[in-house]
Scaffold this active site. Structure first.
Site, short mmCIF file in Angstrom:
data_model
loop_
_atom_site.label_atom_id
_atom_site.label_comp_id
_atom_site.label_asym_id
_atom_site.label_seq_id
_atom_site.Cartn_x
_atom_site.Cartn_y
_atom_site.Cartn_z
N SER A 135 2.64 -18.11 -19.06
CA SER A 135 1.47 -18.13 -18.15
C SER A 135 0.97 -16.83 -17.31
O SER A 135 1.80 -16.13 -17.27
CB SER A 135 1.65 -19.33 -17.15
OG SER A 135 0.61 -19.46 -16.01
N TYR A 154 7.92 -22.76 -11.41
CA TYR A 154 7.04 -22.69 -12.63
C TYR A 154 6.72 -21.30 -12.74
O TYR A 154 6.81 -20.75 -13.79
CB TYR A 154 5.36 -23.42 -12.21
CG TYR A 154 4.87 -23.49 -13.28
CD1 TYR A 154 4.72 -24.27 -14.21
CD2 TYR A 154 3.83 -22.49 -13.41
CE1 TYR A 154 4.07 -24.26 -15.30
CE2 TYR A 154 2.80 -22.55 -14.47
CZ TYR A 154 3.06 -23.52 -15.59
OH TYR A 154 2.22 -23.57 -16.56
#
Length: 270
Positions: free
Chosen positions: A142, A156
């Site tokens: 990401s 995350y």
């Protein structure tokens, strides 16, 4: 040389980027192994790919939070006499709330799915790729792995940064034997990810130009791994954000992250 019909294992294939990878690769002539927790969705997607593209599709539901899941999955693949040429480590989700707002079992499951399972799958499937002299591994990371961490969703960004560094090392170790490894780093992507985490209302406040479709992300990921690009950030806006973050002093970058994260990070656990 790649096989006439490469066999691809896609994790988290029931929706979003995983399902988009399955559809894209089936259209390119791949056969597939699909895994995720939701067997009904996998079967529906498998039927679609068989009908539309004539792909051979094997459905093997698994919960990658289970410490034995990856071993059992790879054993099931071997028992069927299948050899995986492409591995798409896509399974993932977010945990809303601050670190202490969630119990350890929740964090432990997250780490297994987003960090341990991708590494173990690569470890178990890589020897076959090396022996055959051909393989592709895409670790779906990401943009969050490139920018400062934020308050909320604590693990995350850390997990995505791990996937980026892991991909870099794995790529350097295997590029001379015909195995390409790439970390794919999308930004905001249209999928049900934010519905699952309960942050859809926050996401809807962001401007549309910051979003990409899952299909666009997958096309960029395919092209990147084929040309041997080890880390690929999708979309011009995301590449600009990454470049800007690298140029800013750490203190300023963290301040901006803290300010902006209030728009799209849920600080209260659901």
């Amino acid at each position: 040389m790649p096989p006439a019909r490469p066999l691809t294992l896609v994790t988290g294939a029931s929706a979003g980027i995983g399902a988009a990878f399955a559809r894209d690769l089936a259209a390119r002539g791949h056969d597939l192994i699909l895994t995720a927790r939701r067997a009904d969705r996998l079967e529906s997607l498998a039927d679609e790919l068989r009908t539309r593209h004539g792909s051979t599709v094997t459905v093997l539901p698994a919960d990658l939070a289970d410490p034995q899941a990856v071993k059992a999955l790879c054993e099931a693949i071997a028992q069927r006499g299948l050899a995986v040429d492409w591995l798409i480590n896509n399974a993932g989700y977010g945990v809303p709330g601050t670190f202490e707002a969630n119990d350890w079992a929740t964090h432990e499951a997250f780490i297994r799915v987003l960090m341990t399972a991708p590494a173990e799958l690569a470890w178990r499937l890589l020897p076959g790729m090396r022996q055959r002299g051909y393989g592709r591994i895409i670790n779906v990371a990401s943009l969050a792995g490139h920018v400062p961490g934020s308050a909320g969703h604590t693990l995350y960004a850390a997990s995505k940064a791990y996937l980026i560094k892991f991909s870099q090392s794995l790529a350097l170790e295997n590029r001379h034997v015909g195995v390409h490894v790439s970390a794919l780093c999308p930004g905001f992507t249209w999928s049900e990810f934010h519905d699952v985490t309960g942050t859809r209302e926050l996401m809807n406040k962001l401007p549309r130009f910051m979003w990409q479709t899952a299909e666009a992300v997958v096309r960029e990921g395919y092209d990147a791994v084929e040309r041997g690009e080890i880390v690929h950030v999708t979309g011009g806006v995301n590449r600009f954000i990454k470049a800007l973050t690298k140029l800013l002093p750490d203190r300023l970058a963290l301040w901006l992250s803290a300010r902006e994260s209030k728009r799209y990070r849920a600080l209260e656990a659901n």
